[in-house]
Structures are given as C-alpha cells and as structure tokens.
Design a protein around this motif. Structure first.
Motif, short mmCIF file in Angstrom:
data_model
loop_
_atom_site.label_atom_id
_atom_site.label_comp_id
_atom_site.label_asym_id
_atom_site.label_seq_id
_atom_site.Cartn_x
_atom_site.Cartn_y
_atom_site.Cartn_z
N ARG A 254 -8.17 5.35 52.06
CA ARG A 254 -9.11 5.04 50.98
C ARG A 254 -9.16 3.53 50.76
O ARG A 254 -8.40 2.77 51.37
N GLN A 255 -10.05 3.14 49.85
CA GLN A 255 -10.10 1.74 49.43
C GLN A 255 -8.87 1.48 48.57
O GLN A 255 -8.65 2.11 47.55
N PHE A 256 -8.02 0.55 49.02
CA PHE A 256 -6.76 0.31 48.32
C PHE A 256 -6.90 -0.64 47.14
O PHE A 256 -6.33 -0.43 46.07
N ASN A 257 -7.63 -1.72 47.33
CA ASN A 257 -7.70 -2.79 46.33
C ASN A 257 -9.05 -2.75 45.63
O ASN A 257 -10.10 -2.70 46.29
N ARG A 286 -3.19 -0.80 45.38
CA ARG A 286 -2.45 0.46 45.48
C ARG A 286 -1.61 0.59 46.74
O ARG A 286 -0.91 1.58 46.90
N ASN A 287 -1.70 -0.37 47.63
CA ASN A 287 -0.92 -0.26 48.86
C ASN A 287 -0.62 -1.66 49.38
O ASN A 287 -1.08 -2.08 50.44
N ILE A 288 0.18 -2.38 48.62
CA ILE A 288 0.44 -3.79 48.91
C ILE A 288 1.15 -3.92 50.26
O ILE A 288 2.22 -3.34 50.46
N PHE A 289 0.55 -4.68 51.19
CA PHE A 289 1.09 -4.90 52.54
C PHE A 289 1.36 -3.58 53.27
O PHE A 289 2.26 -3.51 54.13
N GLY A 290 0.63 -2.52 52.92
CA GLY A 290 0.79 -1.23 53.59
C GLY A 290 2.09 -0.53 53.29
O GLY A 290 2.50 0.40 53.99
N SER A 291 2.77 -0.96 52.20
CA SER A 291 4.11 -0.44 51.90
C SER A 291 4.10 0.67 50.86
O SER A 291 5.16 1.24 50.56
N GLY A 292 2.95 0.97 50.25
CA GLY A 292 2.90 1.96 49.19
C GLY A 292 3.18 1.39 47.81
O GLY A 292 3.10 2.10 46.82
N ARG A 293 3.52 0.09 47.74
CA ARG A 293 3.74 -0.54 46.45
C ARG A 293 2.41 -0.63 45.68
O ARG A 293 1.35 -0.81 46.28
N MET A 294 2.50 -0.54 44.36
CA MET A 294 1.29 -0.55 43.53
C MET A 294 1.44 -1.55 42.39
O MET A 294 2.51 -1.68 41.80
N ALA A 295 0.35 -2.22 42.09
CA ALA A 295 0.29 -3.13 40.95
C ALA A 295 -1.11 -3.06 40.36
O ALA A 295 -2.09 -2.79 41.07
N GLY A 296 -1.20 -3.26 39.07
CA GLY A 296 -2.51 -3.18 38.44
C GLY A 296 -2.58 -3.91 37.11
O GLY A 296 -1.55 -4.15 36.46
N GLN A 307 -8.45 -4.71 21.06
CA GLN A 307 -8.45 -4.84 22.51
C GLN A 307 -7.08 -4.47 23.06
O GLN A 307 -6.08 -4.43 22.33
N GLU A 308 -7.03 -4.16 24.35
CA GLU A 308 -5.80 -3.78 25.03
C GLU A 308 -5.65 -4.55 26.33
O GLU A 308 -6.64 -4.84 27.02
N LEU A 309 -4.41 -4.86 26.69
CA LEU A 309 -4.08 -5.51 27.96
C LEU A 309 -2.85 -4.82 28.53
O LEU A 309 -1.85 -4.64 27.83
N GLU A 310 -2.93 -4.45 29.80
CA GLU A 310 -1.82 -3.71 30.41
C GLU A 310 -1.61 -4.20 31.84
O GLU A 310 -2.56 -4.40 32.60
N ILE A 311 -0.34 -4.39 32.20
CA ILE A 311 0.05 -4.78 33.56
C ILE A 311 1.15 -3.82 34.01
O ILE A 311 2.10 -3.57 33.26
N LYS A 312 1.02 -3.30 35.25
CA LYS A 312 2.00 -2.34 35.76
C LYS A 312 2.37 -2.67 37.20
O LYS A 312 1.57 -3.25 37.95
N TYR A 313 3.58 -2.26 37.58
CA TYR A 313 4.04 -2.41 38.97
C TYR A 313 4.95 -1.24 39.31
O TYR A 313 5.78 -0.82 38.49
N PHE A 574 -17.21 6.43 29.25
CA PHE A 574 -17.26 5.81 30.56
C PHE A 574 -15.89 5.22 30.84
O PHE A 574 -15.31 4.55 29.99
N GLY A 575 -15.36 5.48 32.03
CA GLY A 575 -14.06 4.91 32.31
C GLY A 575 -13.68 4.99 33.77
O GLY A 575 -14.15 5.86 34.50
N ILE A 576 -12.85 4.05 34.21
CA ILE A 576 -12.24 4.08 35.53
C ILE A 576 -10.94 4.86 35.40
O ILE A 576 -10.10 4.54 34.55
N VAL A 577 -10.77 5.88 36.21
CA VAL A 577 -9.61 6.75 36.10
C VAL A 577 -8.38 6.03 36.65
O VAL A 577 -8.38 5.56 37.79
N SER A 578 -7.35 5.95 35.83
CA SER A 578 -6.11 5.29 36.26
C SER A 578 -5.41 6.14 37.31
O SER A 578 -5.30 7.35 37.16
N GLU A 579 -4.94 5.49 38.38
CA GLU A 579 -4.24 6.22 39.43
C GLU A 579 -2.76 5.83 39.48
O GLU A 579 -2.07 6.04 40.47
N PHE A 580 -2.26 5.25 38.38
CA PHE A 580 -0.83 4.95 38.28
C PHE A 580 -0.11 6.16 37.74
O PHE A 580 -0.62 6.82 36.85
#
Length: 580
Positions: A254-257, A286-296, A307-313, A574-580
């Motif tokens: 799939r499209q990773f980034n 969702r697939n940093i350097f092909g390793s399966g690592r995720m950040a968003g 307002q909301e701000l969120e960062i995940k890894y 309307f929303g982008i579905v989170s995949e974390f």
C-alpha cells in the motif's frame, strides 16, 4: 394405393412428432417397506437431467439405480414405472415403484497398502452401519485432514474396491501420500520496500513446519494486521526441482507515507462578527525504511477556540521479540477553559496471532486558562500519573475492512491525580490528592451476510470513577468516531454504553458504502466543587456514509442525523481513519 401409403406415412410421422414433443413434468419415486423414508427423501431426479436423452424414461431409471447403490441397495428386486399424462398430453409425470431388497451394511474397512492410516477408529464408527457412500466419503475427508496435519498435504485416500458378501460389504481403501509437505523455503514477491524479515517474523512459522490448508488460511490475517499491504491472498505451496517444499507468498504494498490537509471555514453565526477556520492535517509514515516502524502527526482545529495536536511513534518487535513499544504526545486546547498535555507509553506483548497483552503508562497535566480580569473557575491545575493494562483479542480477517471475525479489547487504568492550583480556589484543608479508575471494553462483530455484504456491530463501555471529577476527566461523546449526527465531543460523561450498527456494501478493494444507526446511553453525576451539573440521557443517530481507500489513506465521509433532526439539520462527518 399410393395415396393410402402416403397418408399412413404422414400419420406415423405426426404421431411420432407428438410423442417426441412430450416432456417429463416430474419424477415421483415410491417403494416398499425396505426403502427407508430417510433414503427416499434423497432419491430425487430432476426432469432436466433426462431432457437431452432420446430415452428419458430409461435415463431416469439408470440414475435411480445408481443412487440406490450409493445407499447400499445392490440387489434390486423390482423397479417399475408408469406415466400419468396431463390433460393436453403435452407432458407427463413419471412414477417409479421400487422394491430395493435388503440394504447392505458395512462389514469392515480394509487397508490395501501398508501406509494407509490406522482404520480401527473408522471401523469402530461405521462397521455394522448401513452402507452410505456420502457418509463414507465424509469420513475419508476427515482422515485426509488428519494426514494433512501430519505433513502430507497432497494425500489422496480412495476406495479401491467393494466386495459383497450376502447382506454386507467390505470396503478396501488405498492411499497415495505424496511427499511430506515440510516448508524448506519461503518465497515472497511484491515486497519492493518492505523488508523480508518484517514479513517472515509475522508469519510465526517454526523450523520444519508442515504445510496445511489450515496454515494457509491463517497467513493472510497475520500479514493483514501489519496494515502494509492490500488484502493478502492465501499462499501457494509446491515442490521445487530439489523436491523441497516452497511456501510462495505474494503481497501488494500500500501507500506507506501520507500527507493530507483539509481546511474549512465556518461563517459567523448570530452576533459573531467574524467566522473562523477549521482544519485537519495528518502526516503518517507507516513503514519507515521498510522496517514496519510507524510515526505520525495529527493536527485538528475543531472550532474557534479548540484544537488538538498529536504525535505518535511505534517500534515493532523490539530486539526481535514479539513486543511492540509505542510512545506519544497529545495536546488539547479545550475552548477557553484549559490546556491538556499528555505523554503516554505502552508496551504490548503479542502472546499469539490473536491475543495481545499490554502495559500502559502516562503522565498528564491540565492547565486552566484564566484570562478574565476577574478570575473565574474552570478546572483545577492538576497532574496525573497513570498505570494500567490492556488485553486484546483479534480474529478479524482484515483489521482495516473486516468481513468476518471478532475484535475484543478490555482496559483498566489507575491514575493518581494531584491538584496544585489555582491557589485562590483551593480551600484550607481541601483534599488535593485523588485516585481515578478508568475501565473500558470494546466488542466488534463482523459477519458476511451475502457476497460482498457485511453486517457490523460495535459495542462500547467506558467508565471513570473517583472523587472530585472534573470536565477534563470525563469521556467525550459525539461526532464521527462514535455518535454520528451530533457535534464533535458534544457530550461529556463518566459512564457511556454505546452500540453502532452498519450494513456494508463492499464495492471493491477496501471501499464500501453503508447505512448506520448509533445509540448511546451516558451519565454524568453532579459535582458541586467542580461546578458540574448532572446529566443522563439516551441519544441516537442514523445516516449513511462511504469509506474510501485513497492515496491519502482511508477516508470516511458520513451524513448523520440526530433523533428529531430534519434533513437540513444533518451533519457531515469527515475524517482520515487513524491506522495507529
């Protein structure tokens, strides 16, 4: 004389044509006391099976005789037939009467090869029972499944011959085992960016494991849970030129980034002079350097003052153990009342392909916003230290757009709350330390009703308990993530019971259309100290939506109506579905 001859020929021709044009309307079978009712119900012959035959009556009789043999009637005493014509003689009913004789019983099963599996259990189960080919074939299929589990996926167990002795039969079984299906190699195609080791570790295959259909069915859900590929198909298995077993897996990435932004404008309402900007920005890897690592990263402007701000890894398979660790930062500015800053951490242990156990921890601070010349109370300045545990069960065939399966999650957390201000709102001797308990449970059920039609039921329970609960301690309800047809986070409560029902029409890939119905019960108790009023209600909403697979990720657009709303009062979610 010549004219008479011609007339006779024409008469014979017309009579023959009339007979040929007659069709069998139905075939009715009856018999004497030796023909059990259970067998008679299965002796059905459709007229269409005989339509193409020049002698349909004989064809029907032949079919019946073969069916009788399948039920152990090998010595038919009598089979007779007659026709009953319709009023216009264009069709007729074909009636058969059968005296089948005595039904044979199974004497024993005999192995014709030394490699045939032990037949003792089969003899114990069926010896002495009436002969029934379908029952025997079902027993053979079960034996083949057992052979497959032993590592022989290409085994073929079959009836070599049947011998008759008086009223009993002996069944001789043979087997072709084929080579043992030990997986020596794993062939993966389509993983242009994803590391081979990322896929291999998710397969959870032991050294020297044998191939089976059951194993092939388990592999697609395992890989789908990575959320890196289009729906994965069951793998193939073959033997190479060295007679080594090869498991062949094909994936489509799939499209990773993704980088996606949406901006909206809300015009002024009532006495407002200016409108305000709303927006949503998401950045995901969702697939940093092909390793399966995720950040968003996610930023959302909800309304004029919120307002909301969120960062995940997420770091998957820490030190090559089935342990995923995640961390994140979340900030919410709620109206003009407070700013919430939260740091969270979790470590999840994947017990097996379906069960995950997690430890969760976090630190949170709440800072009230006081901007009036005359200070007014909103919430306390406070901090939280949280510890908890989660258990998760997931048998869905695809976590993004499931068609079958169950998802369950239960969580419990304890939070130590410490109130530190504002000083002017803390009375002498007032309690400033509290213990909050948070409990939640989720149950999602998915089943395929018809081809490409899925019924989905999602149930949710949430509760927070403790002394001196404030606005920021409660769960939020309303909007595109739960109770549709209402504003985002319209209600806040300490207890929520909720159900979402959707009927999904899959249109291709991971895209589907659906009507929905949501219903929720919530309760909030009064807290005089925090100036919170009591509230308890049941709310419901309904509508329709579309779930789209796009280059920006999984996009959800819904039109929802609250109970009692007119069509013009509906809300677009309307929303982008989170995949974390």
């Amino acid at each position: 004389m010549r004219q008479l001859f011609i007339k006779n020929i024409l008469l014979i021709f017309f009579l023959f044509s009339s007979l040929c044009s007659q069709t069998i309307k139905e075939i009715i079978i009856s018999g004497d006391e030796n023909l059990p009712e259970s067998v008679l119900k299965q002796l059905t012959v459709k007229p269409s099976l005989t339509a193409s035959d020049s002698l349909p009556d004989k064809k029907a009789e032949k079919i019946i005789l073969n069916l009788l043999k399948d039920f152990g009637f090998f010595s038919i005493e009598e089979i007779s037939s007659k026709k009953e014509y319709s009023a216009d003689s264009a069709s007729y009913s074909l009636l058969f009467y059968i005296s089948p004789g005595k039904r044979s019983v199974i004497k024993e099963f005999i192995a014709t090869d030394t490699v045939v599996p032990d037949l003792a259990e089969l003899n114990d189960e069926l010896a002495g029972a009436p002969f029934d080919r379908m029952v025997i074939e079902d027993a053979i299929r079960k034996m083949l499944l057992e052979e497959e589990k032993k590592g022989f996926p290409f085994s073929a167990l079959f009836i070599r011959k049947i011998t008759y002795e008086s009223d009993s039969v002996s069944v001789y079984l043979g087997i072709s085992s084929g080579p043992k299906g030990i997986i020596k190699q794993i062939e993966i195609t389509g993983n242009d960016l994803t590391g081979r080791d990322v896929i291999i570790r998710e397969l959870r295959l032991g050294e020297g494991e044998s191939y089976s259909d059951e194993l092939a069915r388990k592999i697609p859900p395992r890989l789908n849970r990575l959320r890196l590929f289009e729906p994965v198909q069951p793998p193939a298995f073959y033997f190479n030129s060295k007679n080594e077993g090869v498991l062949s897996i094909a994936v489509t990435e799939r499209q990773f980034n993704n980088f996606d932004g949406i901006v909206g404008y809300m015009p002024p309402v009532g006495n407002e002079v200016r409108g305000y900007i709303t927006g949503l920005l998401t950045i995901s890897f969702r697939n940093i350097f092909g390793s399966g690592r995720m950040a968003g990263l996610r930023w959302q402007k909800i309304d004029r003052n919120s307002q909301e701000l969120e960062i995940k890894y997420t770091e998957p398979w820490l030190f090559d153990y089935p342990v995923n660790v995640s961390g994140g930062v979340f900030q919410r500015k709620q109206d003009t009342t407070y700013v919430q800053l939260k740091y969270d951490f979790s470590a999840e242990y994947m017990l097996n392909e379906n069960v995950t156990l997690s430890w969760i921890a976090g630190y949170e601070s709440i800072v009230p916003q006081i901007s009036d010349s005359v200070a007014r109370f909103t919430v306390y300045n406070s901090s939280y230290l949280t510890n908890g545990a989660e258990a998760e069960f997931d048998s869905r065939n695809d976590p993004i757009v499931p068609e079958t399966g169950i998802y369950m999650k239960a969580a419990f957390g304890l939070s130590g709350k410490k109130v530190t201000g504002p000083a002017q709102f803390i009375s002498p001797g007032q309690q400033t330390s509290f213990l909050l308990r948070r409990t939640s449970a989720h149950l999602h059920l998915y089943t395929t009703v018809f081809r490409r039609q899925v019924a989905a039921l999602r149930l949710k329970y949430q509760e927070v308990s403790g002394d001196n609960l404030e606005t920021n301690d409660f769960f939020r309800l309303g909007g595109n993530t739960d109770l549709r047809g209402y504003r985002e986070n319209q209600f806040f409560a300490q207890r929520i019971l909720m159900a979402n029902i959707e009927y999904r029409f899959l249109t291709g890939g991971r895209t589907f259309l659906y009507p929905f119905f949501d219903i929720a019960y919530y309760k909030r108790e009064q807290n005089v100290v925090s100036r919170i009023t009591a509230d308890e209600a049941v709310k419901s909403g309904y509508g329709a939506g579309v779930y789209l697979e796009t280059g920006a990720g999984m996009l959800r657009v819904e039109y929802g109506l609250a109970k009692g709303d007119s069509f013009s009062e509906g809300k677009i979610h309307f929303g982008i579905v989170s995949e974390f």
